[in-house]
Design an enzyme around this catalytic site. Structure first.
Site, PDB file in Angstrom:
ATOM      1  N   HIS A 142      19.569  33.568  24.280  1.00  0.00           N
ATOM      2  CA  HIS A 142      19.762  32.934  25.588  1.00  0.00           C
ATOM      3  C   HIS A 142      21.068  32.152  25.650  1.00  0.00           C
ATOM      4  O   HIS A 142      21.611  31.715  24.630  1.00  0.00           O
ATOM      5  CB  HIS A 142      18.583  32.029  25.913  1.00  0.00           C
ATOM      6  CG  HIS A 142      17.322  32.789  26.173  1.00  0.00           C
ATOM      7  ND1 HIS A 142      16.152  32.192  26.582  1.00  0.00           N
ATOM      8  CD2 HIS A 142      17.043  34.122  26.102  1.00  0.00           C
ATOM      9  CE1 HIS A 142      15.215  33.100  26.746  1.00  0.00           C
ATOM     10  NE2 HIS A 142      15.738  34.282  26.456  1.00  0.00           N
TER      11      HIS A 142
ATOM     12  N   GLU B 108      21.792  29.143  26.765  1.00  0.00           N
ATOM     13  CA  GLU B 108      21.737  27.771  26.246  1.00  0.00           C
ATOM     14  C   GLU B 108      21.814  27.774  24.720  1.00  0.00           C
ATOM     15  O   GLU B 108      22.534  26.969  24.126  1.00  0.00           O
ATOM     16  CB  GLU B 108      20.432  27.067  26.656  1.00  0.00           C
ATOM     17  CG  GLU B 108      20.133  27.069  28.135  1.00  0.00           C
ATOM     18  CD  GLU B 108      19.154  28.165  28.534  1.00  0.00           C
ATOM     19  OE1 GLU B 108      18.184  27.847  29.236  1.00  0.00           O
ATOM     20  OE2 GLU B 108      19.379  29.326  28.150  1.00  0.00           O
TER      21      GLU B 108
ATOM     22  N   CYS C 197      13.697  28.299  29.200  1.00  0.00           N
ATOM     23  CA  CYS C 197      12.407  28.673  28.637  1.00  0.00           C
ATOM     24  C   CYS C 197      11.974  27.573  27.660  1.00  0.00           C
ATOM     25  O   CYS C 197      12.751  26.672  27.316  1.00  0.00           O
ATOM     26  CB  CYS C 197      12.492  30.022  27.940  1.00  0.00           C
ATOM     27  SG  CYS C 197      13.395  30.001  26.368  1.00  0.00           S
TER      28      CYS C 197
ATOM     29  N   CYS D 169      14.281  27.290  24.550  1.00  0.00           N
ATOM     30  CA  CYS D 169      15.580  26.688  24.854  1.00  0.00           C
ATOM     31  C   CYS D 169      15.438  25.197  25.132  1.00  0.00           C
ATOM     32  O   CYS D 169      16.300  24.405  24.738  1.00  0.00           O
ATOM     33  CB  CYS D 169      16.267  27.408  26.008  1.00  0.00           C
ATOM     34  SG  CYS D 169      16.937  29.019  25.511  1.00  0.00           S
TER      35      CYS D 169
END
Length: 162
Positions: A79, A81, A117, A120
């Site tokens: 992801h 992040e 999520c 993250c």
């Protein structure tokens, strides 16, 4: 002269970072900023050396009809992040702000209401980032105090009778 706000300035940069995404579903871009300096950037894509979904032309989660927010272990991507956090020194992330933008890969339009999520969120907390700013449309954004993620621990929902 109409000058763009500081938040939208950084969100514009995060949106440009999202253009590097290799996801066939959602293109995310993230930047970490501290003291008006960009510390790092990240976008969602397969780990270095592995083929991206855009290279193989298939999104496993789309192929299996998996809804948003579920079964991330089947996703090839790291992801945005997480990639921004991986690329930044911890001492520079303490008290920093993470700016994030999501663009629908199919329509090219901004995705309102997006959020990190659970994995993250944990990484953002551990990195010492104090705020996350998420773009909802070209002008509007949300500022999330990371302490809210600590105090309202969504990983406990439905667990142990909470």
């Amino acid at each position: 002269m109409n000058r763009v706000s500081k938040h939208n300035y950084y969100l514009d940069i995060a949106q440009t970072v999202a253009e590097r995404s290799t996801c066939l579903r959602k293109m995310y871009g993230a930047i970490i900023v501290k003291n008006d300096s960009i510390i790092s950037t990240g976008y969602n894509g397969a780990p270095r050396g592995r083929k991206n979904c855009s290279d193989i032309g298939v999104c496993m989660r789309d192929q299996l009809g998996i809804p948003r927010g579920e079964r991330y272990e089947l996703c090839r991507s790291v992801h945005a992040e997480a990639n921004a956090i991986i690329a930044a020194p911890r001492d520079q992330m303490l008290g920093a702000t993470l700016y994030m933008v999501c663009v629908n890969s199919k329509t090219g339009e901004l995705e309102p209401g997006t959020s990190s999520c659970m994995m993250c969120k944990r990484q953002v907390i551990n990195a010492g980032i104090s705020a996350v700013v998420v773009r909802d449309n070209a002008e509007d954004f949300r500022v999330i105090d990371v302490n809210d993620w600590i105090e309202n621990d969504d990983s406990l929902s439905g667990v142990f009778g909470y």
